[in-house]
Design an enzyme around this catalytic site. Structure first.
Site, mmCIF file in Angstrom:
data_model
loop_
_atom_site.group_PDB
_atom_site.id
_atom_site.type_symbol
_atom_site.label_atom_id
_atom_site.label_comp_id
_atom_site.label_asym_id
_atom_site.label_seq_id
_atom_site.Cartn_x
_atom_site.Cartn_y
_atom_site.Cartn_z
ATOM 1 N N ARG A 143 0.864 -1.191 0.000
ATOM 2 C CA ARG A 143 0.000 0.000 0.000
ATOM 3 C C ARG A 143 0.897 1.236 0.000
ATOM 4 O O ARG A 143 1.780 1.363 0.846
ATOM 5 C CB ARG A 143 -0.870 -0.045 1.235
ATOM 6 C CG ARG A 143 -2.036 0.880 1.205
ATOM 7 C CD ARG A 143 -2.874 0.706 2.458
ATOM 8 N NE ARG A 143 -3.800 -0.416 2.389
ATOM 9 C CZ ARG A 143 -4.327 -1.015 3.459
ATOM 10 N NH1 ARG A 143 -4.034 -0.611 4.670
ATOM 11 N NH2 ARG A 143 -5.164 -2.021 3.327
ATOM 12 N N ARG A 181 -4.509 1.227 18.052
ATOM 13 C CA ARG A 181 -5.289 0.702 16.924
ATOM 14 C C ARG A 181 -5.019 1.611 15.746
ATOM 15 O O ARG A 181 -4.297 2.591 15.865
ATOM 16 C CB ARG A 181 -6.778 0.739 17.336
ATOM 17 C CG ARG A 181 -7.724 -0.137 16.545
ATOM 18 C CD ARG A 181 -7.587 -1.589 16.849
ATOM 19 N NE ARG A 181 -8.692 -2.383 16.304
ATOM 20 C CZ ARG A 181 -8.861 -2.661 15.024
ATOM 21 N NH1 ARG A 181 -8.003 -2.219 14.128
ATOM 22 N NH2 ARG A 181 -9.889 -3.395 14.620
ATOM 23 N N LYS A 182 -5.672 1.339 14.601
ATOM 24 C CA LYS A 182 -5.500 2.220 13.438
ATOM 25 C C LYS A 182 -5.954 3.642 13.754
ATOM 26 O O LYS A 182 -6.770 3.865 14.670
ATOM 27 C CB LYS A 182 -6.285 1.690 12.253
ATOM 28 C CG LYS A 182 -7.784 1.718 12.474
ATOM 29 C CD LYS A 182 -8.548 1.824 11.195
ATOM 30 C CE LYS A 182 -8.787 0.536 10.501
ATOM 31 N NZ LYS A 182 -9.851 0.603 9.496
ATOM 32 N N GLY A 214 -17.367 -5.870 1.332
ATOM 33 C CA GLY A 214 -17.531 -7.327 1.243
ATOM 34 C C GLY A 214 -17.833 -8.000 2.571
ATOM 35 O O GLY A 214 -18.104 -9.200 2.620
ATOM 36 N N CYS A 239 -14.823 -1.414 4.756
ATOM 37 C CA CYS A 239 -13.742 -0.684 4.074
ATOM 38 C C CYS A 239 -14.256 0.087 2.861
ATOM 39 O O CYS A 239 -13.619 1.027 2.400
ATOM 40 C CB CYS A 239 -12.644 -1.643 3.644
ATOM 41 S SG CYS A 239 -12.074 -2.686 4.991
ATOM 42 N N GLY A 240 -15.391 -0.318 2.297
ATOM 43 C CA GLY A 240 -15.948 0.401 1.142
ATOM 44 C C GLY A 240 -16.799 1.590 1.552
ATOM 45 O O GLY A 240 -17.465 2.188 0.713
HETATM 46 C C1 HEM Z 1 -11.647 -5.118 11.796
HETATM 47 C C2 HEM Z 1 -11.931 -4.288 10.851
HETATM 48 C C3 HEM Z 1 -11.244 -4.258 9.507
HETATM 49 C C4 HEM Z 1 -10.532 -5.189 8.873
HETATM 50 C C5 HEM Z 1 -10.171 -6.567 9.332
HETATM 51 C C6 HEM Z 1 -10.126 -4.613 7.609
HETATM 52 C C7 HEM Z 1 -9.395 -5.268 6.656
HETATM 53 C C8 HEM Z 1 -8.965 -4.708 5.504
HETATM 54 C C9 HEM Z 1 -8.214 -5.401 4.515
HETATM 55 C C10 HEM Z 1 -7.805 -6.843 4.587
HETATM 56 C C11 HEM Z 1 -7.950 -4.517 3.533
HETATM 57 C C12 HEM Z 1 -7.125 -4.748 2.304
HETATM 58 C C13 HEM Z 1 -7.803 -5.559 1.296
HETATM 59 C C14 HEM Z 1 -7.003 -5.536 0.027
HETATM 60 O O1 HEM Z 1 -6.101 -6.345 -0.152
HETATM 61 O O2 HEM Z 1 -7.286 -4.673 -0.806
HETATM 62 C C15 HEM Z 1 -8.520 -3.262 3.897
HETATM 63 C C16 HEM Z 1 -8.435 -2.118 3.157
HETATM 64 C C17 HEM Z 1 -9.039 -0.945 3.515
HETATM 65 N N1 HEM Z 1 -9.843 -0.731 4.584
HETATM 66 FE FE1 HEM Z 1 -10.225 -2.050 6.027
HETATM 67 N N2 HEM Z 1 -10.590 -3.344 7.516
HETATM 68 C C18 HEM Z 1 -11.293 -3.096 8.646
HETATM 69 C C19 HEM Z 1 -11.982 -1.973 8.938
HETATM 70 C C20 HEM Z 1 -12.013 -0.869 8.117
HETATM 71 C C21 HEM Z 1 -12.809 0.272 8.388
HETATM 72 C C22 HEM Z 1 -13.733 0.430 9.572
HETATM 73 C C23 HEM Z 1 -12.561 1.157 7.408
HETATM 74 C C24 HEM Z 1 -13.160 2.535 7.244
HETATM 75 C C25 HEM Z 1 -14.273 2.680 6.655
HETATM 76 C C26 HEM Z 1 -11.613 0.562 6.512
HETATM 77 C C27 HEM Z 1 -11.116 1.157 5.404
HETATM 78 C C28 HEM Z 1 -10.258 0.558 4.550
HETATM 79 C C29 HEM Z 1 -9.678 1.222 3.416
HETATM 80 C C30 HEM Z 1 -9.884 2.666 3.041
HETATM 81 C C31 HEM Z 1 -8.916 0.278 2.777
HETATM 82 C C32 HEM Z 1 -8.103 0.504 1.556
HETATM 83 C C33 HEM Z 1 -6.708 0.776 1.941
HETATM 84 C C34 HEM Z 1 -6.361 2.157 2.391
HETATM 85 O O3 HEM Z 1 -6.185 3.047 1.553
HETATM 86 O O4 HEM Z 1 -6.176 2.331 3.611
HETATM 87 N N3 HEM Z 1 -11.302 -0.669 6.986
HETATM 88 N N4 HEM Z 1 -9.138 -3.390 5.100
HETATM 89 S S1 SF4 Z 2 -11.691 -5.121 2.093
HETATM 90 FE FE1 SF4 Z 2 -12.581 -4.710 4.133
HETATM 91 S S2 SF4 Z 2 -14.840 -4.609 3.799
HETATM 92 FE FE2 SF4 Z 2 -13.905 -5.533 2.000
HETATM 93 S S3 SF4 Z 2 -14.096 -7.674 2.392
HETATM 94 FE FE3 SF4 Z 2 -12.036 -7.099 3.085
HETATM 95 S S4 SF4 Z 2 -12.226 -6.557 5.235
HETATM 96 FE FE4 SF4 Z 2 -14.306 -6.693 4.389
#
Ligand code: HEM
Ligand code: SF4
Length: 510
Positions: free
Chosen positions: A57, A166-167, A424, A429-430
């Site tokens: 990233r 945390r993040k 998903g 994350c979306g």
């Molecule tokens: C326990 C909670 C979460 C887990 C386990 C998680 C996990 C992940 C994973 C595995 C990816 C990368 C997927 C890939 O290969 O593209 C990702 C990307 C991302 N997630 Fe999450 N996520 C969590 C919560 C969140 C939350 C609450 C947000 C905010 C809405 C968020 C925002 C993002 C964003 C924006 C990305 C894209 C990468 C970036 O530019 O930072 N995630 N997340």
């Molecule tokens: S990228 Fe984030 S919202 Fe999408 S499937 Fe993975 S953990 Fe869930």
């Protein structure tokens, strides 16, 4: 202590940088589980759906990159053999199919080009979001690009910031058109007109803290009733991050976001602690300068610099090829000033295009693939990674999002601009909680068979009147979505029924 706290206490995440050459020599199978987590401090993410291949990233503060940097990212993407990358909703780029053998060399090339993947995952300050049209749009109060760069300079590679509970998400925006969903960030700096020490009103930011989207559902950031001048914004962000480091709860991962500390302390105590760290009082919040319009910056827009324009191009839910990245770099050199900007809706802006060059630019073949004039359904489409690369995904979001957009376009024809966002799984994350229509993947049983489905949320939005979407339907099989959404969208106001008519809805160019 939970598992992640233990592994951070044993070895700082940033120290994993010393092991990269060894990992590259000895191969990915030799990397222990704790080190796989620590690799995220280097911006290197093991992807379980693609064993032996990693995602990297790349940070881009405020989404801004040079054409040379994008050319390098295109090159690395091409060399990976399967030539795709993803633009994220944090204005970053995710490189795919990277093998551990290539990581040290890729990091060296990134560094030489002024790019970094450091601290892009786990308990770190993530990519700093800002309006992608900052410094270009006449509608903003403050150019935030230098502030995002300065804040990143303070924490990047700095061990004072590498063990947060945390993040930690930060949005700094001077724009009045809400393109950044700041309200669900740990720090949200939004444009305001405030007065410092009884002086005349000046442009700065109001500060809110403790927003989030995951960990038990969306929470809006709580205003601190504090006004911050642009020149102190980076310092204030750093001080808030350190309050989180020192006082944030660490026992349970699901209760460790800043939101929980803010709920425990309240805004008043948080502000007092912040002032103590800064060793000065902060003036009360200024006049909120956020407007009611939301722009996604897709289309052709006049810059505040006379005779220049920025052109916002829609990507297909963030997925871009190496060839498209290389072509974007070429167009930025040919028509602009060698600069590109990624947006928080997974899109890309090409700035500084002089009026007489616009006609030729719009005829470029790339603009058929990444249109500046997508349909209203497509322009608001955002999707997380889904099953392609994410092992938590319950459904294939990106492919389904694109397929649905096609059906939806046919079915609804001309609607008002509408945001449809896919995640998903519940991690969100979306950003589906702040969309007109948010879709969260799930599995559904139909006639005894398990199929892809979604829970449907409606009415979410960011901005000064932010609110989380309401979950109105559960377990809708994806195959039934076109009909369900077609019925649903009838209840969204059309432009001709919206009052007042001059006020555009989400995604409309000003
Ligand atoms: C326990 C909670 C979460 C887990 C386990 C998680 C996990 C992940 C994973 C595995 C990816 C990368 C997927 C890939 O290969 O593209 C990702 C990307 C991302 N997630 Fe999450 N996520 C969590 C919560 C969140 C939350 C609450 C947000 C905010 C809405 C968020 C925002 C993002 C964003 C924006 C990305 C894209 C990468 C970036 O530019 O930072 N995630 N997340
Ligand atoms: S990228 Fe984030 S919202 Fe999408 S499937 Fe993975 S953990 Fe869930």
């Amino acid at each position: 202590m939970n598992k992640i706290e233990t592994l951070k206490a044993e070895k700082d995440g940033l120290d994993i940088q010393d092991d990269l050459v060894r990992f590259a020599r000895e191969g990915w199978k030799t990397i222990g589980d704790d080190d796989k987590e620590r690799l995220k401090w280097a911006g290197v993410f093991m992807r379980r759906p693609t064993p032996g291949h990693f995602m990297m990233r790349i940070r881009m503060p405020n989404g801004i990159v040079s054409s040379d940097q994008v050319r390098l990212l295109a090159e690395i993407t091409r060399e990976s053999g399967r030539a795709i990358a993803d633009v994220t909703t944090r204005q970053q780029l995710q490189l795919r199919w990277v093998t551990i053998e290539r990581v040290p060399e890729i990091i060296a090339r990134l560094e030489a080009a002024g790019l970094s993947s450091l601290q892009t995952g786990m308990d770190n300050i993530r990519g700093i979001i800002g309006c992608p049209a900052t410094g270009l749009t006449p509608g903003e109060l403050i150019d935030t690009a230098p502030i995002a760069r300065e804040f990143q300079r303070i924490f990047l590679g700095n061990r004072a910031f590498s063990n947060l509970p945390r993040k930690f998400n930060v949005t700094i925006t001077g724009c009045r058109e809400h393109c950044t969903s700041g309200e669900t960030q740990d720090i949200s700096m939004t444009p305001a007109l405030g007065s410092v020490g009884g002086s005349a009103e000046t442009a700065g930011f109001n500060v809110a803290v403790g927003g989030k989207q995951g960990s038990g559902g969306p929470t809006l950031a709580v205003p601190l009733d504090a006004f911050v001048r642009p020149e102190e914004a980076a310092e204030v962000c750093a001080a808030i991050a350190l309050i989180f480091r020192d006082h944030g709860p660490r026992e349970s991962r699901s209760k460790a976001r800043l939101a929980f500390l803010v709920a425990d302390w309240g805004a008043e105590r948080f502000r007092k602690e912040l002032e103590a760290r800064l060793e000065r009082p902060l003036p009360p919040a200024g006049r909120d300068a956020r407007g009611t319009i939301h722009s996604d910056h897709i289309g052709i827009f006049r810059q505040r610099q006379s005779g220049l324009n920025y052109v916002g191009l829609k990507t297909p839910v963030g997925r871009v090829t190496a060839a498209q990245l290389a072509e974007l770099a070429r167009l930025a050199d040919r028509y602009g000033r060698g600069e590109l900007r990624f947006t928080a809706s997974q899109d890309v802006l090409l700035p500084h295009v002089p009026d007489p060059r616009l006609g030729d630019l719009t005829q470029e073949p790339l603009l058929k693939e990444l249109p500046y004039n997508p349909s209203e359904v497509r322009r608001g489409l955002v999707s997380c990674t889904g099953t392609d690369f994410c092992n938590l995904a319950l459904i294939d979001t990106k492919t389904r999002a694109m397929a649905l957009a096609k059906d939806f376009e046919r079915a609804v024809g001309k609607t008002r601009p509408i945001t449809v966002r896919w995640s998903g799984c519940p991690a969100a994350c979306g950003n589906h909680h702040t969309a007109d229509i948010g879709l969260q993947g799930c599995k559904v049983k139909v006639d005894g068979k398990i199929v892809d489905g979604v829970h449907v949320f409606v009415g979410g939005r960011g901005g000064s009147d932010a609110r989380a979407g309401l979950r109105i339907l559960e377990d809708v099989p994806c195959d039934e979505l076109p009909q369900v959404l077609e019925r649903l969208v009838r209840f969204f106001p059309r432009p001709d029924r919206t009052a007042p008519p001059a006020e555009p809805g989400p995604g409309t160019p000003p």
